[in-house]
Scaffold this active site. Structure first.
Site, PDB file in Angstrom:
ATOM      1  N   MET A 125       0.948  -1.160  -0.061  1.00  0.00           N
ATOM      2  CA  MET A 125      -0.041   0.048  -0.055  1.00  0.00           C
ATOM      3  C   MET A 125       1.139   1.131   0.014  1.00  0.00           C
ATOM      4  O   MET A 125       1.723   1.536   0.884  1.00  0.00           O
ATOM      5  CB  MET A 125      -0.942  -0.052   1.307  1.00  0.00           C
ATOM      6  CG  MET A 125      -1.883   1.135   1.301  1.00  0.00           C
ATOM      7  SD  MET A 125      -3.066   0.669   2.528  1.00  0.00           S
ATOM      8  CE  MET A 125      -2.219   0.618   4.114  1.00  0.00           C
ATOM      9  N   ARG A 146      -5.922  -1.722   9.577  1.00  0.00           N
ATOM     10  CA  ARG A 146      -6.046  -1.049  10.800  1.00  0.00           C
ATOM     11  C   ARG A 146      -6.559  -2.276  11.788  1.00  0.00           C
ATOM     12  O   ARG A 146      -6.048  -2.375  13.175  1.00  0.00           O
ATOM     13  CB  ARG A 146      -7.022  -0.079  10.861  1.00  0.00           C
ATOM     14  CG  ARG A 146      -6.421   1.247  10.362  1.00  0.00           C
ATOM     15  CD  ARG A 146      -7.631   2.313  10.022  1.00  0.00           C
ATOM     16  NE  ARG A 146      -6.800   3.536   9.469  1.00  0.00           N
ATOM     17  CZ  ARG A 146      -7.392   4.724   9.141  1.00  0.00           C
ATOM     18  NH1 ARG A 146      -8.937   4.734   9.118  1.00  0.00           N
ATOM     19  NH2 ARG A 146      -6.609   5.762   8.787  1.00  0.00           N
ATOM     20  N   TYR A 171       1.886   3.624  12.494  1.00  0.00           N
ATOM     21  CA  TYR A 171       1.273   3.428  11.102  1.00  0.00           C
ATOM     22  C   TYR A 171      -0.189   2.864  11.046  1.00  0.00           C
ATOM     23  O   TYR A 171      -0.907   2.695  11.811  1.00  0.00           O
ATOM     24  CB  TYR A 171       2.209   2.380  10.368  1.00  0.00           C
ATOM     25  CG  TYR A 171       2.668   0.885  10.885  1.00  0.00           C
ATOM     26  CD1 TYR A 171       1.981   0.275  11.588  1.00  0.00           C
ATOM     27  CD2 TYR A 171       3.640  -0.027  10.426  1.00  0.00           C
ATOM     28  CE1 TYR A 171       2.064  -1.103  12.042  1.00  0.00           C
ATOM     29  CE2 TYR A 171       3.689  -1.179  10.614  1.00  0.00           C
ATOM     30  CZ  TYR A 171       2.942  -1.661  11.689  1.00  0.00           C
ATOM     31  OH  TYR A 171       3.228  -3.061  12.063  1.00  0.00           O
ATOM     32  N   GLU A 172      -0.571   2.949   9.601  1.00  0.00           N
ATOM     33  CA  GLU A 172      -2.017   2.810   9.283  1.00  0.00           C
ATOM     34  C   GLU A 172      -3.009   3.821  10.039  1.00  0.00           C
ATOM     35  O   GLU A 172      -4.065   3.645  10.129  1.00  0.00           O
ATOM     36  CB  GLU A 172      -2.383   1.353   9.879  1.00  0.00           C
ATOM     37  CG  GLU A 172      -1.889   0.246   8.983  1.00  0.00           C
ATOM     38  CD  GLU A 172      -1.757   0.661   7.400  1.00  0.00           C
ATOM     39  OE1 GLU A 172      -2.808   1.183   7.042  1.00  0.00           O
ATOM     40  OE2 GLU A 172      -0.929  -0.202   6.851  1.00  0.00           O
ATOM     41  N   GLY A 173      -2.452   5.187  10.230  1.00  0.00           N
ATOM     42  CA  GLY A 173      -3.025   6.183  10.980  1.00  0.00           C
ATOM     43  C   GLY A 173      -2.961   6.334  12.406  1.00  0.00           C
ATOM     44  O   GLY A 173      -3.136   5.225  13.109  1.00  0.00           O
TER      45      GLY A 173
END
Length: 597
Positions: free
Chosen positions: A162, A295, A439-441
């Site tokens: 991604m 997530r 990571y991933e927000g």
């Protein structure tokens, strides 16, 4: 040296006894879900994690990935382990049978993923990201793209990434600069640089499929002008064989605090051939299919590392001799008592055990709701489940990773000075788990997503998917004798959650800072209430079985629930007070008063 034992008994309790396999059996394709199948999967995945992945964890951390002239070499043993996980089918459990997968529920992938990440989180990123990329293409790709790429992703021959982040553009994706120009033949030329790309380059698969967000010529500014493209490392020819190398190169890999066996790459796209996934200017919405799945996976990473850290802290506490029990000698035949006799050590151990079992229940609850949202024949059931998944995804990601990092630190503390050195492996667990909060927000972004997006969505519809069943449970069990000590505390904590939800919703309309100031505390308050609800349900399951042959296990469940309610749930009181204090002390603090002085 650390050790790892797959928590098969506890996972089985959650799946079979707390929630019941009938939840999965009622869904499309669920007729194959049997006790024997679950036992076989748990046993074999557990054995694989214990015997294949775990022995590579410390060595992979010490060796790390090597960057050589644009190529990346993973640590010794990773390639053989990857081939093994692919051949065993653990990487394609929940992929559709149409593309060569096993077609099993997402829930089973979740339990496998927890054990994989516990045994070797750095390794787990490679198949984990491919699973997310597969879901993205399966849902949003054209039939041509799916036929061309999905079968080899399921086989594990090709992996996925991604590619979102750029040096100047992290959370604010609308600032991205990567460009996409039509090539006149149905594809696009992608140009730009992406950073922090997990599994961006490695030697585990023969091809790597990069899912890249970019802005096409003439697209609107901001996130409304972002499109999604599939950019393969090697061009795939019409007959499915690999052709020439695409114009995408790994410029370097990062030297990181942890997860050193996972290659984190800087990727340069220089007019690389890419294929539009979905429609132009709808890339962010499409990418969220993968991002939301990842997530939930990252929450599992935090859970897994916390579990292995706890296991080793518990073992050490039973063996390490220091001092005598405060109430008198417990082991007179030894030079000292094991440290597990000391109240503060027991506090640390019980805190770890309780949160780990709490978060396993939470993660698998949401995983089952994912399956219901995708596989139920009843549209209403699908809708309610989908609402709950939307609501709980930021909670699973942020709470499980916040708690996971805290638990690895507590585990290190149990070891004292021995935890700070490399030999026992505890400091690696701390380092590895830290990234999960980022990571991933970042977890602050997850909290804002919960309060700013999920809470008001559809006039509170997502919230009702949680609030209604909890309210019904409380009302239905007010007079249940087995829950007499628990229900008043659950009702009080739930009332606090309802009150702050209404208060912040009202204040936030005139002052958005109220939402931002409360967000993280609100997420943790919400999570504690959700877990309290699940513990009450677990007590109902365990109570009738305390006199069985597994008395210690079931009594342990009740006692763990009691510890949560008496020692951890009271945190909701301080979280409530902090939220209700509002944003003023934060936002009126003078910038110049921060210092330095």
């Amino acid at each position: 040296m650390p050790s790892y034992k797959a928590p098969i008994r506890d996972i089985s309790f959650v799946l079979k006894e707390l929630y019941g396999l009938e939840v999965l059996q009622k869904l499309k394709g669920g007729s194959e879900i049997t006790d024997d199948l679950i036992d076989a999967i748990l046993t074999e995945v557990g054995r694989f994690c214990e015997n294949v992945l775990f022995p590579l964890n410390q060595t992979g951390d010490k060796e790390g990935c090597r960057y050589e002239n644009g190529e990346v070499r993973t640590p010794k043993g990773f390639k053989e382990a990857y081939n093994s996980i692919v051949e065993s089918g653990w990487a394609s459990l929940s992929c559709e049978t149409e593309w060569g997968g096993q077609g099993l529920p997402h829930t089973l992938n979740t339990v496998a993923e927890e054990m994989i990440c516990a045994a070797n989180i750095a390794f787990g990123l490679y198949p984990g990201l491919t699973r997310g990329a597969y879901a993205l293409l399966s849902r949003h790709g054209s039939e041509e793209l799916k036929k061309k790429f999905l079968p080899n992703m399921v086989k594990g021959k090709w992996s996925g990434t991604m590619c979102l982040t750029e040096a100047h553009c992290g959370t604010d994706l609308g600032m991205l600069r990567t460009k996409a120009v039509p090539d006149g033949a149905g594809a696009y030329k992608i140009s730009g640089t992406k950073i922090f790309i997990s599994s961006g380059e490695h030697d585990l698969t023969e091809n790597i499929l990069h899912f890249v967000i970019a802005r096409a010529e003439g697209a609107p500014a901001g996130i409304k002008g972002i499109s999604l493209f599939l950019v393969p490392k090697f061009i795939v020819k019409g007959d499915g064989s690999l052709g020439e190398r695409n114009n995408v190169q790994c410029a370097s890999i990062e030297h990181k605090m942890g997860i050193k066996g996972s290659a984190t790459a800087v990727m340069n796209f220089d007019g690389a051939e890419g294929y539009l996934v979905g429609e132009l200017n709808e890339g962010v919405n499409k990418m969220f299919t993968m991002m939301n799945l990842e997530r939930l996976s990252v929450g599992n990473q935090g859970q897994g590392v916390a579990d292995i850290a706890y296991q080793n802290a518990l073992s050490y506490a039973k063996e390490r001799l220091q001092g005598r029990a405060l109430t008198g000698v417990k082991f007179p035949d030894k030079a000292a008592d094991p440290i597990i006799v000391h109240p503060d050590v027991r506090r640390m151990l019980l805190t770890m055990k309780t949160y780990i079992e709490s978060n396993r229940m939470l993660a698998l609850w949401v995983a089952m709701e994912v399956d219901k949202s995708e596989r139920s024949e009843d549209p209403e059931v699908r809708q309610i489940a989908d609402d709950l998944v939307h609501l709980m995804t930021p909670i699973v990601k942020a709470f499980l990773t916040d708690v996971g990092f805290d638990m690895t630190n507590i585990a290190l503390q149990v070891f004292g000075g021995h935890g700070y050195i490399q030999e026992h492996g505890m400091e690696q667990f701390v380092r590895d788990s830290r990234i999960t909060q980022i990571y991933e927000g970042t977890n602050g972004i997850q909290a804002l997503d919960l309060m700013g997006r999920k809470m008001p969505a559809h006039f509170g519809r997502y919230l009702r998917a949680f609030f209604h069943p909890v309210q019904q449970f409380i009302e239905g069990h007010q007079n249940t004798p087995e829950l007499a000590e628990f229900m008043p505390l659950l009702a009080k904590a739930f009332g606090r959650l309802q009150q702050v939800t209404a208060t912040i919703a009202q204040k936030g309309m005139s002052n958005p800072n109220e939402i931002g100031a409360a967000a993280t505390d609100y997420l943790h308050l919400f999570a504690h209430v959700a877990v309290a609800y699940l513990w009450a349900r677990a007590v109902l399951v365990a109570m009738p079985k305390v006199n069985s042959t597994e008395s210690a296990f079931y009594q342990g469940k009740i006692d763990t629930a009691r510890f949560f309610y008496q020692k951890l749930l009271p945190k909701t009181s301080s979280l409530f007070a902090s939220i209700m204090a509002g944003s003023e002390t934060l936002m009126k603090f003078k910038d110049e008063s921060f210092g330095p002085f």
